[in-house]
Motif scaffolding. Structure first.
Motif, mmCIF file in Angstrom:
data_model
loop_
_atom_site.group_PDB
_atom_site.id
_atom_site.type_symbol
_atom_site.label_atom_id
_atom_site.label_comp_id
_atom_site.label_asym_id
_atom_site.label_seq_id
_atom_site.Cartn_x
_atom_site.Cartn_y
_atom_site.Cartn_z
ATOM 1 N N GLU A 70 33.767 40.761 41.184
ATOM 2 C CA GLU A 70 33.902 40.008 39.941
ATOM 3 C C GLU A 70 34.882 40.782 39.067
ATOM 4 O O GLU A 70 34.667 41.973 38.797
ATOM 5 N N GLU A 72 37.605 40.863 35.576
ATOM 6 C CA GLU A 72 37.950 40.309 34.257
ATOM 7 C C GLU A 72 39.359 40.756 33.911
ATOM 8 O O GLU A 72 39.749 41.897 34.209
ATOM 9 N N GLU A 74 42.664 40.457 30.823
ATOM 10 C CA GLU A 74 43.071 40.130 29.455
ATOM 11 C C GLU A 74 44.477 39.555 29.497
ATOM 12 O O GLU A 74 45.406 40.186 30.006
ATOM 13 N N PHE A 158 34.752 32.288 34.133
ATOM 14 C CA PHE A 158 34.766 32.378 32.669
ATOM 15 C C PHE A 158 36.208 32.307 32.185
ATOM 16 O O PHE A 158 37.068 33.036 32.692
ATOM 17 N N LYS A 165 40.406 36.156 27.416
ATOM 18 C CA LYS A 165 39.605 36.704 28.506
ATOM 19 C C LYS A 165 39.430 35.664 29.611
ATOM 20 O O LYS A 165 39.121 34.507 29.356
ATOM 21 N N VAL A 166 39.589 36.120 30.842
ATOM 22 C CA VAL A 166 39.377 35.291 32.029
ATOM 23 C C VAL A 166 38.672 36.160 33.068
ATOM 24 O O VAL A 166 39.007 37.334 33.224
ATOM 25 N N SER A 167 37.691 35.585 33.750
ATOM 26 C CA SER A 167 37.070 36.325 34.858
ATOM 27 C C SER A 167 36.958 35.425 36.073
ATOM 28 O O SER A 167 36.939 34.196 35.961
ATOM 29 N N CYS A 182 45.133 39.850 39.262
ATOM 30 C CA CYS A 182 45.067 39.681 37.803
ATOM 31 C C CYS A 182 46.471 39.629 37.198
ATOM 32 O O CYS A 182 46.775 38.761 36.369
ATOM 33 N N THR A 196 40.740 44.251 33.162
ATOM 34 C CA THR A 196 39.944 45.030 32.215
ATOM 35 C C THR A 196 38.578 45.431 32.757
ATOM 36 O O THR A 196 37.909 46.284 32.189
ATOM 37 N N LYS A 197 38.167 44.801 33.858
ATOM 38 C CA LYS A 197 36.851 45.119 34.423
ATOM 39 C C LYS A 197 36.837 44.722 35.890
ATOM 40 O O LYS A 197 37.423 43.721 36.277
#
Length: 330
Positions: A70, A72, A74, A158, A165-167, A182, A196-197
């Motif tokens: 998963e 995330e 920016e 998301f 923000k997009v995940s 990403c 970012t994650k």
């Protein structure tokens, strides 16, 4: 007495390298032979199976396992490392983008795709990782290092344009760089993006739900550790099973080629002795066939009573060549 080999499913904390986790487990277990089954960057968290003892010899077989992440990102920010730990190279305004625009990109990340590794990566060129060249300002032709990867599943879970923000969730093969995905999503949208994650939710049979926090493991008693240690042979489910006929074990343990008449398929063995429970690994993982990515010619080898002997290579004529001999000769 603590088990002298096995696998522990660690939930890697942020800020640790995979080697940091190995070092801490090596001290905790008091065993030199400890290794991880798939590198996670320091900023990443999640599933990091750790093998120790003789089961470190099985690590290469995890290469075919599907990994689920998963991630995330920016929007509007571009960094040199493609993630938030790097230096910001550019910031762009995020406008004229809709959730539908982003959703339409999902179809690009399914099946076989080509990726160019980030210049800040551990991929080695002439024996040195790319990130060392990047830190020294040396230019390396990373285009020559592009590779094909497989993506089994991809979906956005998301999207918030206002928050930038997009995940997404992705299930992919070995060698996939999620931060490259990403970054590419940002470029396709015309605004740039940086990761970012990153959380690894699953690696083969290992899931984050069944993992243990590193600090929790480091505080465990010997008996508590024994309870969470998994037998390595039960986790290499991408290797099919064969059963060596009684009396043929010396061929295997002495490294000799094993002819077809000396072994059975797992199914044949179950039918022959009518005691399938003897050959089913206690505590094996229940994993669907379509989730597996089988090795074509490497097999797990068992004795007729269910003891794991090791792995073997099936040659073109159907004979077996011992690979990793791990069972007890007695």
């Amino acid at each position: 007495m603590m088990k002298n080999s096995g696998v522990i499913n660690i939930n890697k904390p942020e800020g640790y390298t995979s080697h940091d986790v190995v070092a801490k487990l090596r001290r905790k277990l008091g065993i030199k032979r400890v290794g991880h089954t798939g590198t996670l960057d320091p900023m990443a968290t999640g599933v990091l199976p750790i093998c120790f003892g003789k089961d470190t010899r099985l690590i290469e077989y995890y290469d075919h396992d599907w990994k689920t992440y998963e991630a995330e990102l920016e929007l509007g920010k571009i960094t040199d490392t493609l993630d938030i730990t790097g230096d910001v190279l550019e910031e762009r305004e995020v406008k004229d983008i809709t959730s539908e625009d982003i959703e339409l990109l999902a179809c690009r990340y399914r099946g076989t795709i080509t990726q160019i590794p980030p210049k800040y990566s551990a991929l080695k060129v002439n024996g040195r990782p790319l990130y060392k060249y990047a830190r020294e300002g040396q230019e390396i032709d990373i285009e020559a290092k592009k590779r094909h990867i497989e993506i089994k599943h991809f979906e956005f879970n998301f999207i918030d344009i206002d928050l930038k923000k997009v995940s997404f969730i992705v299930t992919c093969s070995k060698g996939t760089y999620i931060r490259s995905i990403c970054s590419e999503i940002g470029e396709l949208l015309g605004v740039g993006a940086t990761m970012t994650k990153l959380v690894r939710r699953k690696s083969g049979v290992f899931t984050d739900e069944s993992s243990y926090d590193l600090e929790q493991v480091l505080e465990m008693s010997e008996s508590e550790l024994n309870d969470i240690i998994i037998s390595g042979e039960s986790t290499i489910v991408n290797l099919r099973k064969l059963v060596l006929k009684n009396g043929s074990e010396p061929f295997y343990f002495n490294g000799r080629t094993i002819e077809k008449k000396y072994y059975m398929t797992y199914e044949e063995a179950c039918d022959a002795i009518k005691q399938k429970e003897k050959l089913v690994n206690k505590g094996s993982f229940d994993i669907a066939e379509d989730e597996l990515n089988f090795f074509s010619d490497i097999y797990r080898l068992y004795g007729e009573e269910g003891a794991f002997l090791g792995t073997c290579l099936m040659k073109e004529d159907g004979s077996l060549k011992p690979e990793k001999v791990m069972g007890n000769r007695n």
